[in-house]
Design an enzyme around this catalytic site. Structure first.
Site, mmCIF file in Angstrom:
data_model
loop_
_atom_site.group_PDB
_atom_site.id
_atom_site.type_symbol
_atom_site.label_atom_id
_atom_site.label_comp_id
_atom_site.label_asym_id
_atom_site.label_seq_id
_atom_site.Cartn_x
_atom_site.Cartn_y
_atom_site.Cartn_z
ATOM 1 N N HIS A 197 0.824 -1.211 0.000
ATOM 2 C CA HIS A 197 0.000 0.000 0.000
ATOM 3 C C HIS A 197 0.851 1.251 0.000
ATOM 4 O O HIS A 197 0.495 2.273 -0.560
ATOM 5 C CB HIS A 197 -0.927 -0.013 1.223
ATOM 6 N N GLU A 437 20.464 -15.212 -31.155
ATOM 7 C CA GLU A 437 21.513 -14.402 -30.542
ATOM 8 C C GLU A 437 22.903 -14.925 -30.868
ATOM 9 O O GLU A 437 23.907 -14.349 -30.467
ATOM 10 C CB GLU A 437 21.307 -14.300 -29.020
ATOM 11 N N CYS A 508 14.309 -8.905 -27.932
ATOM 12 C CA CYS A 508 14.319 -8.668 -26.488
ATOM 13 C C CYS A 508 15.680 -8.163 -26.012
ATOM 14 O O CYS A 508 15.891 -7.973 -24.824
ATOM 15 C CB CYS A 508 13.889 -9.908 -25.721
#
Ligand code: PEP
Ligand code: MG
Length: 586
Positions: A197, A437, A508
């Site tokens: 919170h 990659e 990514c």
């Protein structure tokens, strides 16, 4: 206040919980933690003890009602609801009835009984496996301390001197709110997640916050200058002048930019002429997810599962992994999540792994996992179990041959079979993808595309392998060039061939989150961008400001260029002209 200074700048990393950058003096906020003594009371004292209890509950109710009202005015009804739960506990007749009964029957002091009764709730919440419930325990603890403080007729500390960054072990929602009445610059806590919170309030109050930085209050001195970066989670204690200047600049740029980004969150990543791409995020810690959702991501394009292993001596069990993957999948649901299988080795060593002369060219990623099928199967079972709601995909890193893909897929089928015999549900049609990659994978793009549903380009490694430049070596870092013509042309090749083989092609690696590269990548036809969370709005803004038609023309021009300098100059000029308000660089 004593002011001692560190002489060297200290850079730490916490969890970003509320965006923004704060630079200022630290204020160590020590919360009053009551020390409770168990005392016996006389029969004649029982009634006055109960009267004290009622008075303290009344005072606490008044305090919380004021806080509730203040939250309502400042933040609106929705955020103010946080305090309703605490008020409801105060109105819980059953609880206070049993407290009164215990005072009468046990004849103990009210502080002791209150502590004991509320502690029962608190203990259950703290030990919950559910992060959300654990976070709520802070509020219950806060309520207990509030009642006890009022029993002792002590006043609430809420006035602070100057404009500090409040550093605390933990802060309850009420603390975050009350302290914000002062000129607080930021919050930094040891405990607490993004869903606490306190974090939620900090965001609503637009106060930068970094959480989850263990022991930080013992590292910072009162009054010492610190920087907290609520975008990336960096915390710098005793920053050098130059660092302060850099962060001041970043703060100002982001402030202006964020004003302009307002309202972008729920809009799609779509060009002016209607080409829609997926704009996802790279995630390492599940704690980041709340922030990710705030930024309006289309999904998680890369979850680096190996972060579950780092520093550990043993692999987490199937069950432990499953809990993490499920949390990830459930938090993002119905949006998709791509879980990359362990990419260990290279710079991501586990403590007990072998030492190699050339780790980046060594036992890495899929190579390790194929040599350790029992670990691989365990991980894949955990991922499959988390896929039952059909929003999970699986991705293999460091692929350099078809044989590896086929072997990995075979093991995935074996893992499915094992779950079937255990009658555990999973997504039979879970999507499988590979990272491109290693240059070899790029060369055989079409073959790979026949084996999988998607390709995700990992430029961080692809660039280092293509240009033979170690991604982590400062000496050669100027040679590590995202915009090297060979890189750009290689990317074109992967994207084109992947797409003509009917799979989607994403990225990514860090390049996907570089604003200077966005138009080029769009123009090359990239289908998905997976970026670090804090740059997402910026990338979205760029995508929404251009026409795909124009981006293609720009990419075509770039493909004809022969040096990185030329490409960067061209793209920078373009950005300056078309999007002068977009942030490029850190
Ligand atoms: C990459 O290589 O681009 C990538 C995203 O993977 P990592 O950075 O985890 O090696
Ligand atoms: Mg990589």
């Amino acid at each position: 206040m004593t002011t001692t200074q560190h002489t060297d700048e200290l850079v730490l990393k916490g969890i970003p919980a509320s965006p923004g950058i704060a630079i200022g003096p630290a204020l160590l906020f020590e919360k009053h933690k009551p020390v409770i003594h168990e005392k016996n009371i006389e029969v004649g004292e029982v009634e006055s003890e109960i009267a004290r209890l009622r008075q303290a509950v009344n005072r606490s109710t008044k305090e919380l009602s004021k806080i509730h009202e203040f939250a309502n005015q400042k933040l609106g009804e929705h955020e103010a609801k946080i305090f309703e739960a605490q008020l409801m506990i105060l109105e819980d007749f059953v609880l206070f009835d049993s407290i009164e009964k215990r005072i009468r029957s046990e004849r103990k002091n009210v502080e002791y009984i209150i502590h004991d009764e509320i502690e029962k709730y608190h203990r259950v919440m703290v030990s919950s496996t559910d992060e959300y419930t654990r976070e709520r325990a802070l509020d219950v603890e806060d309520l207990r301390n509030r009642i006890i403080r009022n029993l002792n007729e002590q006043r609430l500390i809420s006035r602070l001197e100057g404009s500090p960054i409040v550093v605390a072990q933990s802060l309850a929602a009420a603390d975050a709110l009350i302290l914000s009445r002062n000129a607080v610059l930021g919050y930094l806590t040891e405990i607490g997640g993004v869903t606490s919170h306190m974090a939620l309030l900090a965001r609503a109050l637009t106060i930068p916050a970094v959480v989850g930085l263990r022991n930080v209050s013992s590292m910072v001195h009162n009054g010492e200058t610190i920087i907290i970066d609520g975008y990336g989670g960096a915390v710098i204690i005793a920053p050098k002048d130059e660092t302060i200047r850099r962060f001041e600049e970043k703060r100002d740029r982001y402030r202006i930019f964020e004003e302009k980004l307002h309202g972008l969150r729920d809009l799609p990543a779509e060009t002016l002429d209607g080409r829609r791409v997926d704009l996802s995020v790279n995630v390492e810690l599940t704690e980041e997810l709340e922030f990710v959702k705030l930024q309006g991501a289309d999904g998680v394009g890369l979850y680096r599962s190996e972060t579950l292993l780092l520093g550990g001596e043993v692999f987490p069990s199937e069950e432990e992994q499953y809990q993490q993957y499920r949390l990830l999948a459930d938090t993002m649901y119905p949006k998709g999540v791509i879980i990359r299988t362990f990419d260990i080795g290279g710079d991501k060593m586990m403590a007990h792994m072998v030492r190699e002369n050339n780790p980046f060219l060594g036992w890495r990623g899929i190579r390790v996992m194929l040599d350790r099928p029992e670990l691989f199967l365990e991980q894949m079972r955990a991922i499959l179990r988390a896929s039952a709601r059909k929003n999970v995909s699986i991705m293999f890193p460091m692929i350099s041959s078809i044989k590896e893909v086929r072997k990995a897929k075979q093991l995935l089928e074996d893992a499915k079979g094992q779950l079937k015999t255990r009658a555990i549900p999973y997504d039979e049609n879970i999507k499988v993808g590979v990272m491109v990659e290693v240059p070899a994978a790029a060369v055989i793009t079409e073959d790979l595309a026949r084996e999988v549903s998607f390709l995700s380009i990992g430029t961080n490694d692809l660039i280092q392998y293509l240009l033979a430049v170690d991604r982590g070596n400062d000496i050669v870092s100027p040679l590590y060039q995202e915009f090297h013509p060979a890189v750009v042309r290689f990317l074109r090749r992967i994207i084109e061939r992947g797409k003509s083989s009917k799979v989607w092609v994403g990225m990514c690696g860090e390049m996907a989150g570089d604003p200077l590269a966005t138009i080029l990548l769009l123009g090359l036809g990239l289908d998905e961008f997976s970026v670090v969370p804090h740059v997402l709005p910026e990338i979205k803004k760029i995508i929404r400001s251009v026409k795909y038609r124009d981006a293609k023309k720009i990419a075509k021009q770039v493909l004809d260029m022969q040096t990185e300098d030329e490409i960067k100059k061209y793209l920078s000029a373009l950005m300056k002209e078309k999007m002068p308000d977009v942030l490029t660089g850190d």
